[in-house]
Design a protein around this motif. Structure first.
Motif, PDB file in Angstrom:
ATOM      1  N   UNK A  74       3.364  -2.581 -19.475  1.00 46.23           N
ATOM      2  CA  UNK A  74       3.515  -2.879 -18.039  1.00 46.23           C
ATOM      3  C   UNK A  74       4.955  -2.986 -17.682  1.00 46.23           C
ATOM      4  N   UNK A  75       5.879  -3.804 -18.400  1.00 45.56           N
ATOM      5  CA  UNK A  75       7.182  -3.974 -18.120  1.00 45.56           C
ATOM      6  C   UNK A  75       7.918  -2.692 -18.012  1.00 45.56           C
ATOM      7  N   UNK A  76       7.704  -1.904 -18.972  1.00 43.76           N
ATOM      8  CA  UNK A  76       8.271  -0.498 -18.996  1.00 43.76           C
ATOM      9  C   UNK A  76       7.869   0.500 -17.969  1.00 43.76           C
ATOM     10  N   UNK A  77       6.656   0.483 -17.578  1.00 43.18           N
ATOM     11  CA  UNK A  77       6.222   1.491 -16.442  1.00 43.18           C
ATOM     12  C   UNK A  77       6.713   1.005 -15.391  1.00 43.18           C
ATOM     13  N   UNK A  78       6.714  -0.387 -15.022  1.00 44.45           N
ATOM     14  CA  UNK A  78       7.129  -0.811 -13.654  1.00 44.45           C
ATOM     15  C   UNK A  78       8.568  -0.467 -13.589  1.00 44.45           C
ATOM     16  N   UNK A  79       9.379  -0.648 -14.417  1.00 44.73           N
ATOM     17  CA  UNK A  79      10.858  -0.384 -14.471  1.00 44.73           C
ATOM     18  C   UNK A  79      11.314   1.233 -14.103  1.00 44.73           C
ATOM     19  N   UNK A  80      10.139   1.986 -14.843  1.00 48.38           N
ATOM     20  CA  UNK A  80      10.440   3.481 -14.573  1.00 48.38           C
ATOM     21  C   UNK A  80      10.304   3.778 -12.900  1.00 48.38           C
ATOM     22  N   UNK A  81       9.273   3.133 -12.687  1.00 44.06           N
ATOM     23  CA  UNK A  81       8.826   3.427 -11.299  1.00 44.06           C
ATOM     24  C   UNK A  81       9.907   2.908 -10.114  1.00 44.06           C
ATOM     25  N   UNK A  82       9.965   1.398 -10.411  1.00 40.50           N
ATOM     26  CA  UNK A  82      10.985   0.887  -9.515  1.00 40.50           C
ATOM     27  C   UNK A  82      12.318   0.644  -9.777  1.00 40.50           C
ATOM     28  N   UNK A  83      12.879   0.852 -10.960  1.00 44.56           N
ATOM     29  CA  UNK A  83      13.979   0.628 -11.282  1.00 44.56           C
ATOM     30  C   UNK A  83      14.516  -0.852 -11.321  1.00 44.56           C
ATOM     31  N   UNK A 119       0.666  -1.263   0.092  1.00 47.40           N
ATOM     32  CA  UNK A 119      -0.081  -0.218  -0.015  1.00 47.40           C
ATOM     33  C   UNK A 119       0.853   1.236  -0.184  1.00 47.40           C
ATOM     34  N   UNK A 120       0.153   2.246   0.152  1.00 47.49           N
ATOM     35  CA  UNK A 120       1.205   3.661   0.183  1.00 47.49           C
ATOM     36  C   UNK A 120       1.203   4.369  -1.241  1.00 47.49           C
ATOM     37  N   UNK A 121       1.845   5.431  -1.136  1.00 46.44           N
ATOM     38  CA  UNK A 121       1.869   6.346  -2.357  1.00 46.44           C
ATOM     39  C   UNK A 121       2.641   5.718  -3.567  1.00 46.44           C
ATOM     40  N   UNK A 122       3.527   4.896  -3.111  1.00 48.73           N
ATOM     41  CA  UNK A 122       4.226   4.229  -4.225  1.00 48.73           C
ATOM     42  C   UNK A 122       3.482   3.317  -5.037  1.00 48.73           C
ATOM     43  N   UNK A 123       2.682   2.398  -4.496  1.00 40.11           N
ATOM     44  CA  UNK A 123       1.712   1.554  -5.133  1.00 40.11           C
ATOM     45  C   UNK A 123       0.672   2.296  -5.733  1.00 40.11           C
ATOM     46  N   UNK A 124       0.189   3.441  -5.245  1.00 41.20           N
ATOM     47  CA  UNK A 124      -1.173   4.180  -5.755  1.00 41.20           C
ATOM     48  C   UNK A 124      -0.549   4.851  -7.176  1.00 41.20           C
ATOM     49  N   UNK A 125       0.936   5.346  -7.179  1.00 35.52           N
ATOM     50  CA  UNK A 125       1.509   5.964  -8.154  1.00 35.52           C
ATOM     51  C   UNK A 125       1.639   4.865  -9.607  1.00 35.52           C
ATOM     52  N   UNK A 126       2.175   3.758  -9.112  1.00 33.19           N
ATOM     53  CA  UNK A 126       2.355   2.810 -10.253  1.00 33.19           C
ATOM     54  C   UNK A 126       0.860   2.151 -10.660  1.00 33.19           C
ATOM     55  N   UNK A 127      -0.063   2.195 -10.008  1.00 36.61           N
ATOM     56  CA  UNK A 127      -1.550   1.678 -10.411  1.00 36.61           C
ATOM     57  C   UNK A 127      -2.149   2.699 -11.147  1.00 36.61           C
ATOM     58  N   UNK A 128      -1.764   4.056 -10.833  1.00 38.15           N
ATOM     59  CA  UNK A 128      -2.344   5.339 -11.964  1.00 38.15           C
ATOM     60  C   UNK A 128      -1.548   5.144 -13.188  1.00 38.15           C
ATOM     61  N   UNK A 129      -0.577   4.765 -13.252  1.00 41.74           N
ATOM     62  CA  UNK A 129       0.393   4.615 -14.380  1.00 41.74           C
ATOM     63  C   UNK A 129      -0.075   3.503 -15.422  1.00 41.74           C
ATOM     64  N   UNK A 130      -0.012   2.495 -14.661  1.00 39.89           N
ATOM     65  CA  UNK A 130      -0.853   1.368 -15.397  1.00 39.89           C
ATOM     66  C   UNK A 130      -2.263   1.462 -15.828  1.00 39.89           C
ATOM     67  N   UNK A 131      -3.031   2.034 -15.141  1.00 45.56           N
ATOM     68  CA  UNK A 131      -4.551   2.421 -15.434  1.00 45.56           C
ATOM     69  C   UNK A 131      -4.557   3.204 -16.646  1.00 45.56           C
ATOM     70  N   UNK A 132      -3.622   4.087 -16.675  1.00 39.06           N
ATOM     71  CA  UNK A 132      -3.599   5.089 -17.998  1.00 39.06           C
ATOM     72  C   UNK A 132      -3.071   4.210 -19.329  1.00 39.06           C
TER      73      UNK A 132
END
Length: 479
Positions: free
Chosen positions: A182-191, A164-177
């Motif tokens: 998915x792989x690209x967005x996950x790597x951008x947020x989590x490295x 939970x928390x801001x980091x999960x909400x940030x990635x959820x929002x990016x994936x929803x958009x």
């Protein structure tokens, strides 16, 4: 850069293992590193499971479910379940129960993130059941390895969303958009990727080579790898309507793997889904059933025995189990562990330690330790038997139990050495002799130091009853 400022596989593995899911990590490590002999196995179960009464109840519900089919006589103790099912099977039940408990514990999760978590856990749960079905002709150990590899195949992603928390909400929002893969967005947020986090956690927690191979080399054409891959793909389609899975091709490949017609696979899939729903309820994860089967009727589970028994009823049940094992000439280690389980579940003790005398009869050492931080006690405490007349000396020589009610009282000043005070952590405790055929072979020590609940007269009477019954059962077994 993510809002948490965390980047890279190692950083996420450390955060999840140390700060987000420490209880799950500790349980998995303890169960995976235990020795192969029966004594070590049962001791590990005592350490990791028995002092957690909620977890014990869920495990027994699972063991008695249709999935494991232990027979008409219900299994009432973890110790007997280990004998009937085998240690590896019970180990994986423990891991599943602890995983579900850990992942669903956080209530402060955004609704969209929570939906992602439940859907992913349902997929993993169903995939584990299906993978074990697909590999059905193999031996039990292989089936269990496949089960746990499919269950934890998405471990990194599940662990991430459960935070939970801001980091999960940030990635959820990016994936929803959907502004990228998915792989690209996950790597951008989590490295890093979820797969890399899964491999890192699996390695850190000593989860075995099959799980790691199934993530790093899913194309390997062994039956085990095929079963995990096909089960994961099909379960993705079952739990997520938007998943891009060729279901027809998946069914055909599963039929080929099992050597049966597609129609036969469809029947097995239906049964597998029904069993997954039942097992999810047994694990206390009813929230997953909506994603497994939205039309599932859960009313048939409402009257199931969830082990809400009074202490006296549980004590009676455990004492009967101990007597039955004695009549069956059960293994000595099983008798001891059943008594330990009775003290945990029936008497409500937090810590139970069996101290055995050495051949020279000059010291007591911990042999069975069932509590948190068990390793510290196993390796850090030895109690000499001497003329010093400590509490342990008195119990050993007089063959009579003692209740140290006020450790700081003057009466106990000379009786409690620094080592005994270190073991008891300054708390009240019970100790009684393990007398076999007239000879004292050791002591049983028990307290409530973890929860700091008071000990009462009825607790002492129940403790003495279990110690006496165990002594009698061991005497009969040795004869």
């Amino acid at each position: 850069m993510s809002k948490d400022g965390i980047k890279g596989t190692e950083a996420w593995v450390e955060k999840i293992g140390k700060y987000e899911l420490p209880a799950l990590a500790a349980t998995v490590r303890n169960l995976e590193k235990m020795a192969s002999n029966d004594t070590a196995s049962l001791a590990s179960l005592g350490q990791s499971v028995l002092h957690d009464q909620g977890l014990t109840s869920r495990i027994l519900r699972v063991v008695n479910s249709v999935t494991y089919g232990v027979g008409r006589n219900r299994v009432t103790t973890v110790s007997r379940a280990a004998v009937i099912l085998g240690y590896n099977t019970l180990k994986h039940i423990c891991i599943t129960a602890k995983m579900i408990d850990s992942m669903l514990r956080n209530r402060d999760i955004n609704k969209q993130v929570h939906d992602r978590l439940l859907r992913l856990m349902a997929k993993s749960f169903h995939a584990a059941m299906l993978a074990r079905t697909l590999i059905g002709e193999h031996d039990e150990d292989t089936r269990e390895e496949v089960y746990i590899a499919a269950l934890l195949h998405e471990l990194g992603e599940i662990a991430f969303w459960s935070m939970g928390g801001p980091i999960t909400e940030e990635l959820d929002e990016r994936l929803s958009e959907r502004r990228g893969s998915k792989d690209q967005l996950v790597h951008e947020v989590l490295g890093t990727s979820f797969d890399q986090i899964s491999v890192g956690l699996a390695s850190s927690w000593n989860m075995g080579e099959m799980l790691i191979r199934s993530i790093e080399d899913p194309g390997r054409r062994t039956p085990e790898m095929r079963a995990i891959e096909l089960a994961t793909n099909y379960s993705d389609a079952l739990t997520d309507p938007e998943a891009r899975v060729d279901v027809a091709s998946c069914l055909s490949d599963m039929a080929e793997l099992m050597g049966i017609p597609v129609a036969g696979i469809k029947r097995r899939l239906k049964r597998c889904t029904e069993e997954s729903v039942e097992l999810a309820v047994s694990y206390g994860a009813e929230a997953l059933t909506e994603y497994l089967d939205p039309k599932a009727d859960l009313s048939r589970f409402e009257n199931e025995d969830i082990h809400h028994k009074s202490d006296e009823m549980m004590q009676l049940k455990m004492l009967r189990e101990l007597t039955q094992l004695s009549a069956e000439k059960a293994d000595l280690n099983l008798l001891v562990n059943t008594a330990i389980e009775g003290l945990h579940r029936g008497v409500g003790m937090d810590r139970v330690i069996v101290l055995m005398v050495n051949q020279q009869k000059d010291r007591l050492t911990p042999r069975f330790v069932s509590c948190q931080n068990a390793e510290k006690i196993e390796t850090g405490f030895v109690f000499p038997l001497s003329a010093a007349q400590t509490v342990f000396d008195d119990v050993y020589k007089d063959q009579a139990p003692l209740w140290v009610e006020e450790p700081n009282a003057e009466a106990w000043r000379q009786k409690l050495t620094p080592a005994i005070r270190g073991l008891s952590e300054g708390m009240s405790f019970f100790t009684g002799p393990l007398v076999v055929n007239g000879k004292c072979l050791g002591l049983i020590y028990s307290d409530r130091a973890e929860t700091e609940r008071p000990l009462k007269r009825d607790d002492f009477a129940a403790f003495n009853h279990f110690v006496g019954q165990l002594s009698l059962c061991l005497s009969l077994a040795i004869r």
